[in-house]
Design a protein around this motif. Structure first.
Motif, short mmCIF file in Angstrom:
data_model
loop_
_atom_site.label_atom_id
_atom_site.label_comp_id
_atom_site.label_asym_id
_atom_site.label_seq_id
_atom_site.Cartn_x
_atom_site.Cartn_y
_atom_site.Cartn_z
N UNK A 128 0.71 -1.15 0.08
CA UNK A 128 0.31 -0.12 -0.14
C UNK A 128 1.27 1.44 -0.10
N UNK A 129 2.01 0.87 0.13
CA UNK A 129 2.99 2.91 -0.54
C UNK A 129 4.16 2.29 0.98
N UNK A 146 4.91 -11.92 1.27
CA UNK A 146 4.07 -11.82 0.61
C UNK A 146 5.17 -12.90 -0.79
N UNK A 147 4.02 -13.59 -1.61
CA UNK A 147 4.63 -13.84 -2.71
C UNK A 147 4.11 -13.91 -3.67
N UNK A 148 5.02 -14.13 -5.02
CA UNK A 148 4.33 -13.71 -6.16
C UNK A 148 2.98 -14.30 -6.06
N UNK A 149 1.46 -13.83 -7.06
CA UNK A 149 0.89 -14.84 -7.17
C UNK A 149 0.58 -15.93 -7.78
N UNK A 150 1.94 -15.64 -8.78
CA UNK A 150 2.31 -17.12 -9.76
C UNK A 150 3.26 -17.83 -8.92
N UNK A 151 3.48 -17.90 -8.09
CA UNK A 151 5.07 -18.97 -7.38
C UNK A 151 3.30 -20.07 -6.88
N UNK A 209 -7.15 -13.65 3.28
CA UNK A 209 -6.03 -14.10 2.23
C UNK A 209 -6.30 -12.30 1.43
N UNK A 210 -5.02 -11.71 1.19
CA UNK A 210 -5.19 -10.81 0.81
C UNK A 210 -4.28 -10.66 -0.82
N UNK A 211 -4.58 -10.18 -1.85
CA UNK A 211 -3.65 -10.13 -3.04
C UNK A 211 -3.66 -8.43 -3.64
N UNK A 212 -2.90 -8.17 -4.25
CA UNK A 212 -2.50 -6.49 -4.80
C UNK A 212 -1.22 -6.92 -6.08
N UNK A 213 -1.36 -5.87 -6.68
CA UNK A 213 -0.34 -5.16 -7.64
C UNK A 213 0.57 -4.95 -6.92
N UNK A 214 2.11 -5.20 -6.99
CA UNK A 214 3.45 -4.78 -6.58
C UNK A 214 4.14 -4.69 -7.55
N UNK A 215 4.52 -3.10 -7.72
CA UNK A 215 5.31 -3.10 -9.28
C UNK A 215 4.88 -3.68 -10.44
N UNK A 216 3.61 -4.00 -10.35
CA UNK A 216 3.53 -4.09 -11.76
C UNK A 216 2.92 -5.95 -11.73
#
Length: 734
Positions: free
Chosen positions: A662-663, A671-676, A716-723
């Motif tokens: 959130x900045x 956090x982990x990348x959603x793809x992982x 859980x929560x999800x959010x884009x971090x640096x796209x």
């Protein structure tokens, strides 16, 4: 509308097709301005029929959704994907928008471009933009629509294949070609009134056509009946003294005694005549010669009633009759001798010595619902009876416990809904979201045979014959047979449960308090159960006094094998509390227990205004029976979500990182990348399927469901971090 509609289209499809410039007629400018576009590809369905499958315009290798706006794009992106050869056409999502449409199927000749008269009439009536569909054999009318949801496909009467499919706020996408039908308006008209009127008129036309067909069939039967009767009367004479016993002769000529069951007497007469070797034609000739006798009530349908009774009767027994070379076996008064009357087969005897005294009772739900039989789920208004019935259905389909009791037989469900059928799809969607989807993930992870949340072994019908009628059970058995075949062929499951919701709506009582009528209804449910091998559960209402139980005659509960009661306390405002299911009656098990339950609100989507669409699922609190004062913490990680949690933990251990989603001023999370996480989930999730593509699609759907459920439950929560999409565990759940 002018005759020019019969001529070839002056505007070729390629001029407006996305494969060329991507331009569309100016009439479609309001659609082009919206971000509601998909692309589609021709694919074969499981029956080998070509169908148009939606894909994302911004990623044409990924399937799109007609209801998920996250998979939609702008028109230029869709047009570019088709122009690049990555899809076969563009489509527009209708759900939640203000565009309505008619699809006019099989109304246009692809070679001559001639349009059927019925389609010309609808085009003239709509006065809106219209275009040729991708097949070249149909026309689509587009316009504005803001009324309630409509998605109906209706046959056009007096045509071989003509049909009108109507869309308004439908959960569908439509193809867009830009191939304008000549002489149609270049604007989008308001279609609400035309939609409502067309749907109503086609329904009425269907009813009128059905009635006309029925009358024509009756006239044909009457004519055929008269011709056969006259021919038989000319060809032979009937001699009762020589052919039949006096008792049967009098029954045929004069009918049964006053007050007797005429239907039973007619059936008895036909079976008796068949036993004497008479054919259907010969029986018809005899009964038609005595129209005031036993066949009096069947004028106009005699042949069909004879055939029905004939089919149910046993094959004729070998007997001696006059003229067969072995002498007469009748008494002097023309009646059958005593030995001949007693020649019927006795009811089979079962002996104690042959019984398996150690056999368990066959249960559908242990100590609650038998494998075969009939029962009632009754309750007060607002006690969630239908939600309980659907929860039972879900448990039978998945094999999960129902109200704390083990399901002993897994199978499919047939739901008979003479009232409230329009709610079934919504409530099924809630059942899948709230329970079945999670169970499927858990079953797959544990190696069990998982249920497919997108294709459950559940069928329903939206009408029910009057259960008090003699033939009601026969029609329901034919319907159930079709369900049994589909369940066996597609799901390899038996039909285990039939639900009638409600008995009051399906019975067709003349007098709801009549014990005789009630017994007919319960007998029909019993016949249906024994024919299918499934348990038949009727949903019903309580009377004014809760203490008296199910509304109507006491014969209902007396005839039932199981009676469950949905109870609740309700205040003056109609709010319910203290909901519980009581066991009023079970053959072969203990009664009197009460199992508390509550309703959980489940959001299944949003309406056109962005407001949530919700339904409910039942949550059982069986632990409160044994320990009413205990406060047992509920594990937020249900069985269905533990596979996802394990995947997240594995991804965190291998490649987790501290980020501030959130900045810079926001909290830091691991956090982990959603793809992982996706790859870890795929590795742990076993699937079934004939091809790798099918198995990959199953894993993809399972991951999407688990991710959404975890977010909705606050785990859980999800959010884009640096796209880059990231996932993390919320709060103490980590």
């Amino acid at each position: 509308m002018t005759a020019g509609l019969h001529e070839a289209s002056s505007t070729s499809q390629s001029e407006f097709a996305p494969g060329a410039s991507g331009a569309l007629p100016t009439a479609l400018t309001p659609l082009v301005a919206e971000r509601r576009w998909l692309v589609w590809k021709w694919e074969l369905n499981d029956k080998g029929k070509p169908t148009k499958v939606p894909y994302r315009a911004d990623a044409p290798s990924v399937k799109g959704s007609s209801t998920d706006s996250r998979t939609w794009a702008d028109h230029s992106t869709a047009a570019a994907a088709v122009a690049a050869g990555r899809a076969d056409g563009i489509g527009y999502a209708l759900h939640g928008g203000k565009v309505g449409a008619f699809d006019l199927d099989h109304c246009r000749d692809r070679e001559t471009q001639e349009i059927a008269p019925w389609a010309l009439k609808l085009l003239a009536r709509a006065k809106s933009y219209a275009e040729v569909t991708p097949s070249g054999e149909g026309i689509r009318i587009l316009g504005f629509a803001e009324g309630s949801k409509v998605h109906r496909r209706q046959r056009v009467p007096m045509t071989a294949e003509g049909a009108v499919e109507t869309f308004r706020d439908a959960e569908r996408f439509i193809t867009v070609t830009g191939d304008v039908v000549p002489d149609t308006p270049a604007t989008l008209a308001q279609l609400d009134a035309v939609i409502d009127e067309t749907v109503a008129e086609l329904d009425e036309a269907k009813r009128a056509e059905k009635e006309a067909r029925r009358e024509a069939e009756q006239d044909a039967r009457r004519e055929s009946f008269s011709e056969r009767a006259a021919a038989q009367a000319r060809s032979r004479s009937y001699d009762a003294e020589r052919d039949l016993p006096r008792e049967l002769d009098e029954l045929v000529r004069f009918g049964p005694a006053a007050g007797a069951d005429r239907s039973a007497a007619f059936h008895h007469a036909v079976c008796w005549l068949k036993d004497y070797g008479w054919s259907v034609d010969r029986i018809e000739g005899l009964l038609s010669a005595h129209p005031n006798g036993v066949a009096e009530k069947y004028e106009g349908r005699l042949r069909g009633e004879i055939e029905r009774c004939w089919d149910k009767a046993e094959a004729p027994r070998e007997r001696s009759r006059p003229g067969n070379g072995r002498g007469s076996q009748q008494n002097g008064d023309g009646s059958a001798p005593r030995g001949e009357k007693d020649a019927r087969k006795p009811i089979p005897l079962r002996w104690h010595r042959d019984a398996n005294l150690d056999a368990d009772r066959p249960w559908l739900v242990r100590d609650l619902i038998a494998e075969v039989g009939k029962g009632l789920l009754s309750g007060q208004w607002g006690s969630a009876k239908t939600f309980i019935a659907l929860d039972l259905s879900g448990c039978v389909m998945t094999g999960e416990p129902f109200a704390g009791r083990n399901v002993m037989r897994r199978g499919g469900v047939l739901f008979i809904a003479p009232e409230g059928a329009f709610e079934i799809p919504i409530r099924l969607k809630g059942l899948v979201s709230g329970k079945v989807a999670g169970t499927a993930i858990s079953q797959a992870a544990s190696g069990e045979r998982p249920i497919d949340p997108d294709d459950m072994p559940f069928a329903w019908i939206e009408e029910c014959p009057r259960l008090v009628d003699r033939d009601a059970a026969d029609l329901l058995m034919l319907t159930a047979d079709a369900a049994v075949r589909e369940l066996h062929e597609r799901y390899d499951l038996p039909l285990a449960l039939i639900i009638v919701d409600t008995v009051a709506a399906g019975a067709g009582f003349d007098d709801e308090n009549s014990a005789a009528e009630t017994q007919k209804v319960m007998n029909a449910l019993e016949r249906l159960s024994h024919h299918t091998g499934a348990f038949v559960l009727g949903v019903d209402h309580f009377g004014k006094a809760v203490e008296t139980g199910t509304r109507g005659s006491s014969a209902k509960e007396a005839a039932a094998d199981t009676v469950l009661a949905a109870l609740a306390s309700r205040d003056e405002a109609g709010n319910t509390s203290n909901m519980r299911m009581a066991v009023r009656k079970v053959r072969g098990a203990r009664t009197g227990q009460e199992t508390p339950y509550s309703l959980e609100v489940v959001q299944i989507g949003e309406d056109r205004w962005g407001d949530p669409v919700t339904t409910c699922v039942v949550n059982w609190e069986a632990d409160r029976i044994a320990e009413p004062m205990a406060s047992k913490a509920k594990d937020p990680w249900t069985r269905s979500l533990k596979v996802l949690r394990s995947a997240i933990l594995n991804a965190l251990a291998v490649a987790g990182s501290r980020v501030r989603p959130f900045g810079g001023e926001g909290p830091e999370v691991l956090a982990a990348r959603q793809e992982d996480v996706r790859q870890e989930f795929y590795a742990a999730y076993p699937t079934e399927g004939d091809t790798e593509a099918q198995r990959a699609d199953a894993r993809k759907k399972a991951f999407k469901r688990a991710l959404l459920q975890g977010v909705e439950n606050g785990l859980i929560a999800t959010r884009d971090v640096m796209a880059v999409p990231h996932v993390w565990l919320v709060g103490e759940q980590a």
